[in-house]
Design a protein around this motif. Structure first.
Motif, PDB file in Angstrom:
ATOM      1  N   ASP A  24       0.832  -1.191   0.000  1.00 49.44           N
ATOM      2  CA  ASP A  24       0.000   0.000   0.000  1.00 49.44           C
ATOM      3  C   ASP A  24       0.872   1.247   0.000  1.00 49.44           C
ATOM      4  O   ASP A  24       1.822   1.347   0.763  1.00 49.44           O
ATOM      5  CB  ASP A  24      -0.921  -0.003   1.214  1.00 49.44           C
ATOM      6  N   GLU A  26       1.111   5.693  -0.320  1.00 51.45           N
ATOM      7  CA  GLU A  26       0.448   6.985  -0.212  1.00 51.45           C
ATOM      8  C   GLU A  26       1.339   8.035  -0.861  1.00 51.45           C
ATOM      9  O   GLU A  26       2.563   7.958  -0.791  1.00 51.45           O
ATOM     10  CB  GLU A  26       0.203   7.341   1.254  1.00 51.45           C
ATOM     11  N   LYS A  28       1.337  12.447  -2.463  1.00 51.90           N
ATOM     12  CA  LYS A  28       0.678  13.742  -2.632  1.00 51.90           C
ATOM     13  C   LYS A  28       0.697  14.099  -4.114  1.00 51.90           C
ATOM     14  O   LYS A  28       1.584  13.668  -4.852  1.00 51.90           O
ATOM     15  CB  LYS A  28       1.412  14.803  -1.814  1.00 51.90           C
ATOM     16  N   THR A 105      -5.521   7.603  -7.788  1.00 48.96           N
ATOM     17  CA  THR A 105      -5.819   6.749  -6.643  1.00 48.96           C
ATOM     18  C   THR A 105      -6.523   5.482  -7.122  1.00 48.96           C
ATOM     19  O   THR A 105      -7.457   5.554  -7.921  1.00 48.96           O
ATOM     20  CB  THR A 105      -6.713   7.482  -5.619  1.00 48.96           C
ATOM     21  N   HIS A 126      -2.087  -0.856  -3.881  1.00 50.98           N
ATOM     22  CA  HIS A 126      -3.108   0.188  -3.799  1.00 50.98           C
ATOM     23  C   HIS A 126      -2.422   1.528  -3.559  1.00 50.98           C
ATOM     24  O   HIS A 126      -1.622   1.661  -2.637  1.00 50.98           O
ATOM     25  CB  HIS A 126      -4.091  -0.105  -2.663  1.00 50.98           C
ATOM     26  N   LEU A 127      -2.727   2.504  -4.392  1.00 50.39           N
ATOM     27  CA  LEU A 127      -2.164   3.842  -4.299  1.00 50.39           C
ATOM     28  C   LEU A 127      -3.243   4.808  -3.852  1.00 50.39           C
ATOM     29  O   LEU A 127      -4.342   4.824  -4.410  1.00 50.39           O
ATOM     30  CB  LEU A 127      -1.605   4.281  -5.662  1.00 50.39           C
ATOM     31  N   VAL A 128      -2.926   5.608  -2.836  1.00 52.06           N
ATOM     32  CA  VAL A 128      -3.825   6.666  -2.379  1.00 52.06           C
ATOM     33  C   VAL A 128      -3.100   7.991  -2.583  1.00 52.06           C
ATOM     34  O   VAL A 128      -2.030   8.213  -2.013  1.00 52.06           O
ATOM     35  CB  VAL A 128      -4.195   6.502  -0.890  1.00 52.06           C
ATOM     36  N   VAL A 129      -3.665   8.858  -3.434  1.00 54.05           N
ATOM     37  CA  VAL A 129      -3.101  10.183  -3.662  1.00 54.05           C
ATOM     38  C   VAL A 129      -4.042  11.179  -2.998  1.00 54.05           C
ATOM     39  O   VAL A 129      -5.221  11.236  -3.336  1.00 54.05           O
ATOM     40  CB  VAL A 129      -2.968  10.499  -5.170  1.00 54.05           C
ATOM     41  N   SER A 130      -3.516  11.929  -2.022  1.00 54.97           N
ATOM     42  CA  SER A 130      -4.368  12.894  -1.322  1.00 54.97           C
ATOM     43  C   SER A 130      -3.577  14.134  -0.965  1.00 54.97           C
ATOM     44  O   SER A 130      -2.368  14.091  -0.781  1.00 54.97           O
ATOM     45  CB  SER A 130      -4.995  12.235  -0.089  1.00 54.97           C
ATOM     46  N   SER A 134      -1.921  12.002   6.193  1.00 55.89           N
ATOM     47  CA  SER A 134      -1.995  10.591   5.840  1.00 55.89           C
ATOM     48  C   SER A 134      -3.421  10.091   5.957  1.00 55.89           C
ATOM     49  O   SER A 134      -4.143  10.453   6.876  1.00 55.89           O
ATOM     50  CB  SER A 134      -1.101   9.759   6.766  1.00 55.89           C
ATOM     51  N   VAL A 135      -3.810   9.273   5.025  1.00 57.34           N
ATOM     52  CA  VAL A 135      -5.147   8.700   5.015  1.00 57.34           C
ATOM     53  C   VAL A 135      -5.045   7.293   5.587  1.00 57.34           C
ATOM     54  O   VAL A 135      -4.232   6.495   5.130  1.00 57.34           O
ATOM     55  CB  VAL A 135      -5.689   8.637   3.571  1.00 57.34           C
ATOM     56  N   LYS A 139      -7.222  -1.264   3.702  1.00 61.45           N
ATOM     57  CA  LYS A 139      -6.784  -1.515   2.335  1.00 61.45           C
ATOM     58  C   LYS A 139      -6.652  -3.010   2.146  1.00 61.45           C
ATOM     59  O   LYS A 139      -6.224  -3.722   3.039  1.00 61.45           O
ATOM     60  CB  LYS A 139      -5.443  -0.847   2.077  1.00 61.45           C
TER      61      LYS A 139
END
Length: 168
Positions: A24, A26, A28, A105, A126-130, A134-135, A139
């Motif tokens: 996983d 994360e 920006k 994301t 899994h990629l989370v772009v926010s 941190s989210v 996952k």
């Protein structure tokens, strides 16, 4: 190369699961992100495909005949994805996704076929772009092996799905 025993297939599967557990990521917006994937051997990679399974028929990266082929790549990813190591040393088929956006994301799947292994390896990350802090999400990732049984030419599959909750 000889036929693999069931015990060898189980060992490879467990090794893959262990390598995926840290899958996983994360980021920006605007950052470059490495999407990790390794083949089990240092053999010649004959085909490499990175996909977004939740987006129908979207290739993030397509490699065949010893080169990347943008003809099979979704326009949203053209010019933004490249091999981390163009020589794919030690089976490293990771790619770098440049200048990520929030719309990047999602889940990314890596499928690798090598010259000495009639097996297709599937690795998910899994990629989370926010924009913000941190989210913390529940996952899940999955991995599967598709193996050809040489004497009969039939295929068998093994799949696993697991969930991780990031620690504090």
């Amino acid at each position: 190369m000889g036929t693999r025993t069931p015990a060898q297939h189980v060992f490879m599967f467990l090794w893959i699961i262990g390598s995926v557990a840290a899958g996983d990521l994360e980021a920006k917006p605007g950052e470059d992100v490495t999407l990790p994937c390794n083949s089990l051997t240092d053999a010649n990679v004959t085909k490499l495909v990175w996909k977004r399974p939740e987006l129908e028929d979207v290739n993030v990266f397509f490699f065949r005949n010893k080169r990347a082929d943008e003809n099979y790549q979704d326009p949203r990813y053209r010019g933004r994805v490249e091999l981390k190591d163009p020589e794919m040393k030690n089976g490293d088929v990771s790619v770098v996704l440049k200048k990520v956006t929030v719309s990047d994301t999602g889940t990314y799947q890596c499928r690798v076929t090598t010259s000495n292994m009639p097996t297709e390896l599937l690795h998910s990350v899994h990629l989370v772009v926010s924009e913000g802090e941190s989210v913390f999400l529940l996952k899940s990732s999955s991995i599967g092996l598709k193996m050809r049984n040489p004497p009969s030419g039939t295929y068998s599959s093994v799949n696993a799905i697991y969930s991780l909750v990031p620690g504090n």
